[in-house]
Write an enzyme that holds these catalytic residues in place. Structure first.
Site, short mmCIF file in Angstrom:
data_model
loop_
_atom_site.label_atom_id
_atom_site.label_comp_id
_atom_site.label_asym_id
_atom_site.label_seq_id
_atom_site.Cartn_x
_atom_site.Cartn_y
_atom_site.Cartn_z
N ASN A 212 15.42 -35.25 -9.27
CA ASN A 212 16.14 -35.78 -8.11
C ASN A 212 17.17 -36.81 -8.56
O ASN A 212 17.33 -37.08 -9.74
CB ASN A 212 15.16 -36.38 -7.10
CG ASN A 212 14.33 -37.47 -7.74
OD1 ASN A 212 14.84 -38.49 -8.18
ND2 ASN A 212 13.02 -37.26 -7.82
N ASP A 280 7.78 -34.46 -6.11
CA ASP A 280 6.56 -34.08 -5.38
C ASP A 280 6.03 -32.72 -5.81
O ASP A 280 4.88 -32.39 -5.55
CB ASP A 280 6.85 -34.05 -3.87
CG ASP A 280 6.95 -35.46 -3.31
OD1 ASP A 280 6.29 -36.36 -3.87
OD2 ASP A 280 7.71 -35.66 -2.35
N LYS A 290 13.20 -20.12 -22.96
CA LYS A 290 14.20 -20.13 -21.88
C LYS A 290 14.11 -18.80 -21.11
O LYS A 290 14.08 -17.72 -21.73
CB LYS A 290 15.58 -20.29 -22.52
CG LYS A 290 16.68 -20.48 -21.51
CD LYS A 290 18.01 -20.64 -22.20
CE LYS A 290 19.12 -20.56 -21.17
NZ LYS A 290 20.33 -20.02 -21.70
N ASP A 307 0.33 -38.09 -7.62
CA ASP A 307 0.93 -39.16 -6.83
C ASP A 307 0.45 -40.50 -7.41
O ASP A 307 -0.70 -40.89 -7.22
CB ASP A 307 0.54 -39.02 -5.36
CG ASP A 307 1.36 -39.94 -4.46
OD1 ASP A 307 1.48 -41.14 -4.79
OD2 ASP A 307 1.89 -39.46 -3.44
N PHE A 326 7.48 -47.79 -2.35
CA PHE A 326 8.81 -47.59 -1.78
C PHE A 326 8.71 -46.40 -0.83
O PHE A 326 7.81 -45.57 -0.98
CB PHE A 326 9.84 -47.30 -2.89
CG PHE A 326 10.54 -48.53 -3.36
CD1 PHE A 326 9.87 -49.46 -4.12
CD2 PHE A 326 11.88 -48.74 -3.04
CE1 PHE A 326 10.52 -50.61 -4.56
CE2 PHE A 326 12.53 -49.88 -3.47
CZ PHE A 326 11.85 -50.82 -4.22
N LYS A 340 3.18 -44.20 5.38
CA LYS A 340 2.97 -44.18 3.91
C LYS A 340 2.20 -45.41 3.47
O LYS A 340 1.30 -45.33 2.63
CB LYS A 340 4.31 -44.13 3.17
CG LYS A 340 4.86 -42.74 3.02
CD LYS A 340 6.18 -42.76 2.26
CE LYS A 340 7.00 -41.56 2.70
NZ LYS A 340 8.39 -41.65 2.32
N LYS A 344 -1.28 -44.69 1.69
CA LYS A 344 -1.35 -44.94 0.25
C LYS A 344 -1.96 -46.32 -0.06
O LYS A 344 -1.93 -46.78 -1.19
CB LYS A 344 0.04 -44.79 -0.38
CG LYS A 344 0.65 -43.39 -0.14
CD LYS A 344 1.75 -43.06 -1.12
CE LYS A 344 2.42 -41.74 -0.79
NZ LYS A 344 3.19 -41.18 -1.90
N1 CTP Z 1 5.13 -41.65 -5.14
C1 CTP Z 1 4.36 -41.44 -6.25
N2 CTP Z 1 4.11 -40.18 -6.67
C2 CTP Z 1 4.60 -39.12 -6.00
C3 CTP Z 1 5.40 -39.33 -4.87
C4 CTP Z 1 5.66 -40.61 -4.46
O1 CTP Z 1 3.91 -42.42 -6.88
N3 CTP Z 1 4.34 -37.88 -6.42
C5 CTP Z 1 5.35 -43.03 -4.67
C6 CTP Z 1 6.78 -43.50 -4.82
O2 CTP Z 1 6.98 -44.17 -6.05
C7 CTP Z 1 6.91 -44.42 -3.62
C8 CTP Z 1 5.98 -43.83 -2.57
O3 CTP Z 1 5.06 -43.04 -3.29
O4 CTP Z 1 6.43 -45.71 -3.94
C9 CTP Z 1 6.63 -43.01 -1.50
O5 CTP Z 1 7.47 -42.04 -2.10
P1 CTP Z 1 8.44 -41.16 -1.18
O6 CTP Z 1 9.19 -40.24 -2.07
O7 CTP Z 1 9.19 -42.02 -0.25
O8 CTP Z 1 7.45 -40.35 -0.25
P2 CTP Z 1 6.38 -39.24 -0.56
O9 CTP Z 1 5.05 -39.87 -0.66
O10 CTP Z 1 6.81 -38.41 -1.72
O11 CTP Z 1 6.44 -38.41 0.78
P3 CTP Z 1 7.69 -37.60 1.42
O12 CTP Z 1 8.43 -36.99 0.27
O13 CTP Z 1 7.02 -36.61 2.29
O14 CTP Z 1 8.51 -38.59 2.19
#
Ligand code: CTP
Length: 408
Positions: A212, A280, A290, A307, A326, A340, A344
């Site tokens: 990303n 995610d 490849k 996560d 975040f 969240k 979390k």
């Molecule tokens: N995060 C994480 N590991 C993941 C996804 C997220 O540690 N696989 C943590 C990020 O560092 C952030 C928080 O979870 O502190 C929220 O991340 P965000 O991308 O906003 O949301 P998601 O939990 O991924 O949910 P969504 O994509 O559905 O908004």
């Protein structure tokens, strides 16, 4: 006493309120701080070197090249000696000089060569303070990491009213006491922190990956600010283009799995800030070679990724005393971020509207809302990621110290 043995380097600028520096030196001496003074050329028009040296009981430094002191480089020695540098009064001209990075006298050279906390105490006419040029320069200084005490509203020496009046010596003293109190407390407690930042890469084959837009800058600035406060900080960073400073410990990782492993190795920790945009999803498996075009690949099978934040929040054994997440959202910022925070098990969540242009994911600026468990919010207006980090870390440290106090 919080100021006992603290070394304060006082730079006296050229403004009428320079005379208040004499009072401040007396107050600092009473608190057993040690004070050295640098007197600028224009500062000299308002206070004398003799009164400053008598009160501070130290030599007053004026010249960048001191004939009597050959072999000693004052601007380096003084900036290394100090625990904190205070510029009083900070004039519009000095603000302008600092914004350009000028180093044409002892004061500006010390500041440019410094690795310490620098506090500016502005004092000027209200029009000068509000002038677009001054405000533009101020934004620049905030971004460079200078901190400000005042100015305040009130009557000025020129007889006009408004913002621009210098904070009183007592107010400055109380500000410095609070600053060192927090710093001493953190050092005494030997606080450790981890910060995750940047994107992760989840490889499909040796050359292609899911990732990303995250630049990692906000997490990096948070880690820098935590370590400036004396907190032993490790930054665990996905791939970014950041030129990491040697002042912090950085551990570079690539995938979400690697990030989680690196975090686990750093436990237990007092504070954890998860700013990383961990992907995610990840491919079900990574192709060893490849993937060739002629294979006419129609789909890539993916599965959910680890996560990191949830792992920390649910970790009964090693849950950090303060866990900060975040939340990157493009809709329903408050509701989704609060969800969240609860799911979390965070203490604070920093909500980021990533649909807005020029803030968040890839820019140099950010605009965030800090939300706590009681749904109390603190909005931070658009500013440089460094300044946003300063305010976020202030909130984190205040909350951490408050929690600690209630546990003791
Ligand atoms: N995060 C994480 N590991 C993941 C996804 C997220 O540690 N696989 C943590 C990020 O560092 C952030 C928080 O979870 O502190 C929220 O991340 P965000 O991308 O906003 O949301 P998601 O939990 O991924 O949910 P969504 O994509 O559905 O908004």
């Amino acid at each position: 006493m919080t100021l006992e043995n603290k070394k304060i380097l006082l730079i006296i600028g050229g403004g009428i309120s320079a005379y208040k520096s004499l009072d401040l030196i007396r107050l600092l001496q009473r608190k057993k701080a040690s004070v050295k003074v640098v007197l600028t050329k224009s500062g000299k028009k308002f206070v004398t070197s003799l009164s400053l040296s008598s009160l501070s009981k130290n030599k007053v430094y004026e010249e960048i090249f001191d004939q009597k002191n050959i072999g000693k480089i004052d601007h380096i020695a003084l900036s290394r000696w100090a625990d904190l540098i205070l510029v009083l009064p900070t004039t519009a001209n000095f603000i302008s000089k600092l914004s350009k990075g000028s180093a044409d006298d002892l004061a500006s050279t010390i500041i440019l060569a410094s690795n310490k906390d620098i506090f500016l105490v502005p004092a000027m006419n209200v029009r000068m303070w509000l002038h677009k040029a001054t405000q533009k320069n101020l934004n620049c200084l905030i971004e460079y990491g200078y901190k400000f005490i005042g100015p305040e509203d009130g009557e000025m020496a020129c007889g006009e009213f408004g913002k621009g009046k210098m904070s009183s010596p007592r107010k400055i003293l109380s500000f410095l006491e609070k600053f060192f109190l927090r710093k001493n407390l953190l050092l005494k407690k030997k606080i450790k922190a981890i910060v995750t930042t940047g994107p992760t890469r989840e490889y499909i084959d040796p050359v292609r990956y899911i990732s990303n837009e995250s630049s990692g800058k906000q997490g990096y600035e948070i880690a820098m600010e935590l370590s400036r406060l004396g907190i032993k900080t490790t930054l665990i960073s996905g791939p970014t283009n950041i030129n990491y400073s040697n002042d912090i410990k950085v551990q570079e990782v690539v995938t979400g799995d690697e990030m989680l492993e690196a975090v686990k190795k750093k436990l237990p920790t007092h504070i954890a800030v998860c700013a990383a945009a961990v992907s995610d999803f990840k491919p079900l498996s990574k192709n060893e070679n490849k993937i060739k075009k002629y294979k006419n690949l129609k789909e890539i099978k993916i599965k959910g990724n680890v996560d990191v934040l949830s792992f920390l929040g649910k970790n009964n054994r090693y849950k950090p005393k303060l866990l900060v997440g975040f939340s990157a959202e493009t809709e329903n910022l408050f509701e989704n971020s609060l969800k969240k925070l609860e799911e979390k098990h965070c203490d604070l969540i920093i909500a980021n509207d990533v649909s807005k242009k020029n803030i968040g994911f890839n820019g140099d600026n950010n605009e965030v809302t800090i939300i706590d468990k009681n749904k109390k919010i603190q909005k931070i207006k658009k500013n440089s990621k460094r300044f946003v980090a300063f305010l976020i870390v202030k909130k984190i440290v205040d909350k951490f110290l408050l929690n600690e106090k209630s546990l003791n």
